[in-house]
Design a protein around this motif. Structure first.
Motif, PDB file in Angstrom:
ATOM      1  N   SER A  69     -50.418  22.440  13.986  1.00  0.00           N
ATOM      2  CA  SER A  69     -49.835  23.531  14.036  1.00  0.00           C
ATOM      3  C   SER A  69     -49.680  25.296  13.930  1.00  0.00           C
ATOM      4  CB  SER A  69     -48.888  23.325  12.391  1.00  0.00           C
ATOM      5  OG  SER A  69     -48.159  22.192  12.337  1.00  0.00           O
ATOM      6  N   ARG A  70     -51.041  25.357  13.185  1.00  0.00           N
ATOM      7  CA  ARG A  70     -51.364  26.930  13.080  1.00  0.00           C
ATOM      8  C   ARG A  70     -51.664  26.804  14.565  1.00  0.00           C
ATOM      9  NH1 ARG A  70     -55.752  27.333   9.062  1.00  0.00           N
ATOM     10  NH2 ARG A  70     -57.236  26.232  10.667  1.00  0.00           N
ATOM     11  N   ASP A  71     -53.029  25.753  14.757  1.00  0.00           N
ATOM     12  CA  ASP A  71     -53.786  26.525  15.605  1.00  0.00           C
ATOM     13  C   ASP A  71     -53.531  25.897  17.324  1.00  0.00           C
ATOM     14  OD1 ASP A  71     -55.659  27.556  14.117  1.00  0.00           O
ATOM     15  OD2 ASP A  71     -56.765  25.214  13.466  1.00  0.00           O
ATOM     16  N   ARG A  72     -52.634  24.733  17.742  1.00  0.00           N
ATOM     17  CA  ARG A  72     -51.971  24.322  18.882  1.00  0.00           C
ATOM     18  C   ARG A  72     -50.644  24.766  18.855  1.00  0.00           C
ATOM     19  NH1 ARG A  72     -55.615  20.316  21.064  1.00  0.00           N
ATOM     20  NH2 ARG A  72     -54.233  21.396  22.687  1.00  0.00           N
ATOM     21  N   ALA A  73     -50.129  25.138  18.360  1.00  0.00           N
ATOM     22  CA  ALA A  73     -48.767  24.885  18.288  1.00  0.00           C
ATOM     23  C   ALA A  73     -47.908  26.072  17.791  1.00  0.00           C
ATOM     24  CB  ALA A  73     -47.839  23.489  17.405  1.00  0.00           C
ATOM     25  N   ALA A  74     -46.774  26.693  17.727  1.00  0.00           N
ATOM     26  CA  ALA A  74     -45.994  27.408  17.062  1.00  0.00           C
ATOM     27  C   ALA A  74     -45.846  27.599  16.073  1.00  0.00           C
ATOM     28  CB  ALA A  74     -44.392  28.124  17.609  1.00  0.00           C
ATOM     29  N   GLY A  75     -45.554  26.679  14.569  1.00  0.00           N
ATOM     30  CA  GLY A  75     -46.231  26.225  13.807  1.00  0.00           C
ATOM     31  C   GLY A  75     -45.171  25.182  13.199  1.00  0.00           C
ATOM     32  N   ALA A  76     -44.890  24.628  12.200  1.00  0.00           N
ATOM     33  CA  ALA A  76     -44.308  23.739  12.009  1.00  0.00           C
ATOM     34  C   ALA A  76     -42.986  23.079  10.912  1.00  0.00           C
ATOM     35  CB  ALA A  76     -45.197  22.969  10.675  1.00  0.00           C
ATOM     36  N   ILE A  77     -42.390  21.760  11.018  1.00  0.00           N
ATOM     37  CA  ILE A  77     -41.269  21.831  11.204  1.00  0.00           C
ATOM     38  C   ILE A  77     -41.488  20.707   9.838  1.00  0.00           C
ATOM     39  CG2 ILE A  77     -39.867  22.528  12.795  1.00  0.00           C
ATOM     40  CD1 ILE A  77     -39.872  19.537  14.188  1.00  0.00           C
ATOM     41  N   PRO A  78     -41.704  20.663   8.663  1.00  0.00           N
ATOM     42  CA  PRO A  78     -41.985  19.354   7.964  1.00  0.00           C
ATOM     43  C   PRO A  78     -40.449  19.064   7.370  1.00  0.00           C
ATOM     44  CG  PRO A  78     -43.577  21.461   6.691  1.00  0.00           C
ATOM     45  CD  PRO A  78     -41.962  21.988   8.204  1.00  0.00           C
ATOM     46  N   TYR A  79     -40.322  18.052   7.393  1.00  0.00           N
ATOM     47  CA  TYR A  79     -39.571  16.900   7.057  1.00  0.00           C
ATOM     48  C   TYR A  79     -39.279  16.322   5.100  1.00  0.00           C
ATOM     49  CZ  TYR A  79     -35.350  13.768   7.400  1.00  0.00           C
ATOM     50  OH  TYR A  79     -34.073  12.863   7.670  1.00  0.00           O
ATOM     51  N   LEU A  80     -38.485  16.166   4.772  1.00  0.00           N
ATOM     52  CA  LEU A  80     -38.341  15.999   3.668  1.00  0.00           C
ATOM     53  C   LEU A  80     -39.460  16.127   2.822  1.00  0.00           C
ATOM     54  CD1 LEU A  80     -36.577  13.389   1.561  1.00  0.00           C
ATOM     55  CD2 LEU A  80     -39.041  11.405   2.552  1.00  0.00           C
ATOM     56  N   VAL A  81     -39.047  17.920   1.870  1.00  0.00           N
ATOM     57  CA  VAL A  81     -40.383  18.021   1.097  1.00  0.00           C
ATOM     58  C   VAL A  81     -39.677  18.290   0.268  1.00  0.00           C
ATOM     59  CG1 VAL A  81     -42.225  17.612   3.275  1.00  0.00           C
ATOM     60  CG2 VAL A  81     -40.272  20.259   3.220  1.00  0.00           C
ATOM     61  N   THR A  82     -40.590  19.846  -0.277  1.00  0.00           N
ATOM     62  CA  THR A  82     -40.144  20.498  -0.998  1.00  0.00           C
ATOM     63  C   THR A  82     -40.616  21.828  -1.362  1.00  0.00           C
ATOM     64  OG1 THR A  82     -42.593  20.099  -2.747  1.00  0.00           O
ATOM     65  CG2 THR A  82     -39.854  18.806  -3.018  1.00  0.00           C
TER      66      THR A  82
END
Length: 291
Positions: free
Chosen positions: A153-166
């Motif tokens: 997510s850091r190296d090949r995309a604009a970031g992360a959209i984690p689901y069901l996390v704390t």
């Protein structure tokens, strides 16, 4: 920096809505979806995240009905939609409405597809194909939970959209991502002050996810035990992945994700309705408490 060249941090705002109901393909609901998206924009939400395995085409009616709202897939399964088709649909939408769409991608779950093989390598290959087709890294985000996919997510995309996390996972993800990339976790919200009622609603919704190893494995990596996963989930687990209570309690729970490093939180209302429903009154109440 223009909207078309700005990264998603500049366009999604602090709060978004996560909804499966907003991805309907029923032509009879097109007007309702457009009206709802326009209201969400007016209420101040910066983004709408379309739940389920969603394609670019599901975003089109919502983008067309609004002027500023960012619409993202959360998520598009790499197994269900070929990269070439995705790139073509992305290019068409981007040409018509520059900077308004984010392609959220993920590997889904082995239970949902017979194609599920070597998910990490397959995701890399999918990103390679998008690169070749001209889909910019800054217009895509990944549904990342574990360290390797967060690095991707850091190296090949604009970031992360984690689901069901704390919030603890959010802090962990931020450490891997660094300061630059977008971190936009999803958080489920129950607008209910009675503890038994709130947790019952939460457990009913959580049940399916506790059958999926991608999520249960992530919980176990971050301090939960097998006992927390049993019998619908412990109070500790439920309270970690749902915001519930009065306005102060819900706002406080949302704020813990920002304190942990989130740039944006995608809020999913859980109220006992169907996954396809549009809880518009609840979205109004949330917007009011967040203002």
């Amino acid at each position: 920096m223009s909207e078309t060249t700005a990264g998603p941090k500049a366009t999604v705002g602090r709060y978004g809505v996560w909804s499966i109901g907003l991805r309907s393909e029923d032509p009879a609901r097109r007007g309702e979806l457009a009206e709802t998206a326009a209201e969400l924009e007016q209420l101040g939400y910066g983004a709408v995240w379309l739940g389920g395995s969603t394609a670019v085409r599901h975003a089109v009616p919502l983008v067309e009905a609004t002027s500023r709202l960012t619409v993202g897939t959360s998520i598009q399964s790499i197994w269900q939609y070929p990269a070439a088709d995705t790139a073509a649909a992305f290019a068409e939408l981007e040409k018509a409405h520059p900077g308004r769409f984010l392609l959220g991608l993920g590997v889904s779950h082995a239970q949902f597809t017979d194609q599920y093989r070597r998910p990490y390598s397959s995701l890399i290959a999918y990103l390679d194909a998008l690169d070749e087709a001209g889909v910019p890294a800054q217009r895509r985000v990944l549904a990342a939970l574990g360290p390797r996919t967060l690095e991707l997510s850091r190296d090949r995309a604009a970031g992360a959209i984690p689901y069901l996390v704390t919030p603890e996972h959010t802090a962990y993800a931020r450490q891997i991502l660094g300061e630059g990339p977008l971190l936009a976790p999803e958080l489920k919200v129950v607008l209910e002050t009675d503890p038994d009622r709130a947790r019952t609603l939460a457990r009913d919704y959580l049940a399916m996810y506790l059958t999926l190893p991608n999520y249960t494995g992530n919980f176990l990596r971050h301090g939960f035990t097998e006992a927390d996963l049993a019998d619908g989930g412990s109070d500790r687990l439920v309270d970690a992945v749902f915001a519930w209570g009065d306005e102060t309690a819900i706002r406080s729970r949302i704020d813990t994700f920002f304190a942990a490093g989130a740039d944006h939180v995608a809020l999913q209302v859980v109220d006992g309705g169907t996954r396809e429903s549009l809880p518009r009154q609840a979205w109004r109440e949330l917007a009011s408490l967040l203002s």
